[in-house]
Design a protein around this motif. Structure first.
Motif, PDB file in Angstrom:
ATOM      1  N   ASN A 105       0.855 -11.091   7.856  1.00  0.00           N
ATOM      2  CA  ASN A 105       0.565  -9.652   7.719  1.00  0.00           C
ATOM      3  C   ASN A 105      -0.909  -9.406   7.473  1.00  0.00           C
ATOM      4  O   ASN A 105      -1.498  -8.495   8.033  1.00  0.00           O
ATOM      5  CB  ASN A 105       1.350  -9.044   6.539  1.00  0.00           C
ATOM      6  N   ILE A 106      -1.496 -10.235   6.626  1.00  0.00           N
ATOM      7  CA  ILE A 106      -2.894 -10.009   6.251  1.00  0.00           C
ATOM      8  C   ILE A 106      -3.851 -10.461   7.352  1.00  0.00           C
ATOM      9  O   ILE A 106      -4.797  -9.750   7.694  1.00  0.00           O
ATOM     10  CB  ILE A 106      -3.208 -10.744   4.920  1.00  0.00           C
ATOM     11  N   PHE A 107      -3.605 -11.650   7.909  1.00  0.00           N
ATOM     12  CA  PHE A 107      -4.573 -12.224   8.853  1.00  0.00           C
ATOM     13  C   PHE A 107      -4.135 -12.093  10.320  1.00  0.00           C
ATOM     14  O   PHE A 107      -4.774 -12.654  11.216  1.00  0.00           O
ATOM     15  CB  PHE A 107      -4.813 -13.704   8.519  1.00  0.00           C
TER      16      PHE A 107
ATOM     17  N   LYS B 113      -4.753  -8.978  18.350  1.00  0.00           N
ATOM     18  CA  LYS B 113      -3.385  -8.991  18.883  1.00  0.00           C
ATOM     19  C   LYS B 113      -2.839 -10.385  19.144  1.00  0.00           C
ATOM     20  O   LYS B 113      -2.026 -10.577  20.053  1.00  0.00           O
ATOM     21  CB  LYS B 113      -3.304  -8.147  20.153  1.00  0.00           C
ATOM     22  N   CYS B 114      -3.309 -11.371  18.351  1.00  0.00           N
ATOM     23  CA  CYS B 114      -2.819 -12.749  18.498  1.00  0.00           C
ATOM     24  C   CYS B 114      -2.290 -13.284  17.177  1.00  0.00           C
ATOM     25  O   CYS B 114      -2.805 -14.300  16.644  1.00  0.00           O
ATOM     26  CB  CYS B 114      -3.931 -13.665  19.020  1.00  0.00           C
ATOM     27  N   PRO B 115      -1.259 -12.650  16.588  1.00  0.00           N
ATOM     28  CA  PRO B 115      -0.746 -13.134  15.299  1.00  0.00           C
ATOM     29  C   PRO B 115      -0.186 -14.551  15.374  1.00  0.00           C
ATOM     30  O   PRO B 115      -0.029 -15.208  14.342  1.00  0.00           O
ATOM     31  CB  PRO B 115       0.344 -12.114  14.933  1.00  0.00           C
ATOM     32  N   ILE B 116       0.095 -15.034  16.580  1.00  0.00           N
ATOM     33  CA  ILE B 116       0.583 -16.409  16.700  1.00  0.00           C
ATOM     34  C   ILE B 116      -0.464 -17.410  16.166  1.00  0.00           C
ATOM     35  O   ILE B 116      -0.096 -18.497  15.699  1.00  0.00           O
ATOM     36  CB  ILE B 116       0.960 -16.745  18.163  1.00  0.00           C
ATOM     37  N   ILE B 117      -1.744 -17.019  16.193  1.00  0.00           N
ATOM     38  CA  ILE B 117      -2.775 -17.969  15.734  1.00  0.00           C
ATOM     39  C   ILE B 117      -2.700 -18.173  14.218  1.00  0.00           C
ATOM     40  O   ILE B 117      -2.503 -19.311  13.769  1.00  0.00           O
ATOM     41  CB  ILE B 117      -4.177 -17.568  16.248  1.00  0.00           C
TER      42      ILE B 117
ATOM     43  N   ARG C 212     -14.120 -10.540  10.750  1.00  0.00           N
ATOM     44  CA  ARG C 212     -12.865  -9.932  10.264  1.00  0.00           C
ATOM     45  C   ARG C 212     -12.355 -10.677   9.033  1.00  0.00           C
ATOM     46  O   ARG C 212     -11.888 -10.061   8.070  1.00  0.00           O
ATOM     47  CB  ARG C 212     -11.800  -9.920  11.370  1.00  0.00           C
ATOM     48  N   ILE C 213     -12.443 -12.007   9.030  1.00  0.00           N
ATOM     49  CA  ILE C 213     -12.012 -12.781   7.854  1.00  0.00           C
ATOM     50  C   ILE C 213     -12.890 -12.430   6.657  1.00  0.00           C
ATOM     51  O   ILE C 213     -12.398 -12.188   5.557  1.00  0.00           O
ATOM     52  CB  ILE C 213     -12.057 -14.300   8.145  1.00  0.00           C
ATOM     53  N   ASN C 214     -14.204 -12.363   6.888  1.00  0.00           N
ATOM     54  CA  ASN C 214     -15.110 -12.002   5.791  1.00  0.00           C
ATOM     55  C   ASN C 214     -14.762 -10.640   5.212  1.00  0.00           C
ATOM     56  O   ASN C 214     -14.747 -10.463   3.997  1.00  0.00           O
ATOM     57  CB  ASN C 214     -16.566 -11.957   6.287  1.00  0.00           C
ATOM     58  N   THR C 215     -14.488  -9.698   6.080  1.00  0.00           N
ATOM     59  CA  THR C 215     -14.147  -8.350   5.607  1.00  0.00           C
ATOM     60  C   THR C 215     -12.882  -8.397   4.754  1.00  0.00           C
ATOM     61  O   THR C 215     -12.812  -7.784   3.684  1.00  0.00           O
ATOM     62  CB  THR C 215     -13.939  -7.400   6.805  1.00  0.00           C
TER      63      THR C 215
ATOM     64  N   THR D 212      -8.186  -4.088  -0.081  1.00  0.00           N
ATOM     65  CA  THR D 212      -7.851  -3.575   1.247  1.00  0.00           C
ATOM     66  C   THR D 212      -6.377  -3.789   1.544  1.00  0.00           C
ATOM     67  O   THR D 212      -5.824  -3.172   2.406  1.00  0.00           O
ATOM     68  CB  THR D 212      -8.674  -4.257   2.367  1.00  0.00           C
ATOM     69  N   PHE D 213      -5.760  -4.719   0.822  1.00  0.00           N
ATOM     70  CA  PHE D 213      -4.339  -4.931   1.037  1.00  0.00           C
ATOM     71  C   PHE D 213      -3.669  -5.221  -0.299  1.00  0.00           C
ATOM     72  O   PHE D 213      -4.314  -5.646  -1.248  1.00  0.00           O
ATOM     73  CB  PHE D 213      -4.109  -6.105   1.992  1.00  0.00           C
TER      74      PHE D 213
END
Ligand SMILES: NC(=O)N[C@H]1NC(=O)NC1=O
Length: 174
Positions: free
Chosen positions: A16-18, A24-28, A161-164, A171-172
């Motif tokens: 959910n977070i990453f 659009k590649c949550p499989i990663i 995006r990871i840094n953010t 944020t979550f």
């Protein structure tokens, strides 16, 4: 959130977070969760990059195809992901003059026709002029060069995006 907290996340929360650190590649992240514990944020990011690098060329092209065009249909219809919307707005993609918009649309189409995937560039470290210049220049590349170049840009977008996510508390919610 620090890396120790990341390592404790059940996979549902982790995805959910990453889930959109690669557009659009949550499989990663779903796959990379198996690599915990990570010794650092850098190691977490390296695991994502290794997963991407291990994909066949068709898989890398698939990642590129999950990206929306810059200043394209999704931006106009308000259907970009939150991350992409912020990145594109920051680079002025929502405020192009009509001639800039026409040039961007024409070059995006030319690029897609030539390579079979969209032009990808890290919008957070480029402005409007640099994006248009790169789009025009990169249309001239060979396919293999451009596939690799697009993936480099995906990794830069992912890094930011990871840094953010990890540097901004609140944020979550867990
Ligand atoms: N096509 C493309 O580059 N899209 C993107 N780049 C970026 O930084 N965010 C995006 O959505």
């Amino acid at each position: 959130m620090d890396i120790a907290a990341v390592n404790l996340l059940p996979y549902e929360d982790f995805v959910n977070i990453f889930g959109n650190v690669v557009e659009k590649c949550p499989i990663i992240p779903a796959a990379v969760w198996s690599r915990r514990p990570f010794v650092s944020v850098k190691a977490f990011e390296a695991a994502i990059n290794e997963f991407i690098d291990a994909l066949p060329e068709s898989g890398k092209e698939g990642i590129l195809r999950c990206h929306p065009d810059l200043a394209g249909r999704d931006l106009k219809s308000g259907t970009l992901t939150r991350e992409s919307q912020e990145e594109q707005a920051g680079a002025g993609m929502d405020a192009l003059s009509s001639s800039e918009a026409a040039r961007m649309a024409r070059l995006n189409e030319e690029y897609k026709k030539r390579f079979g995937f969209p032009f990808v560039i890290c919008a957070r470290i480029n402005d409007k002029a640099a994006i248009l210049q790169q789009l025009s220049a990169r249309c001239q590349n060979e396919l293999a060069v451009e596939r690799a170049r697009g993936i480099e840009e995906v990794k830069k977008i992912c890094h930011l995006r990871i840094n953010t996510l990890l540097l901004s508390d609140g944020t979550f919610k867990l």
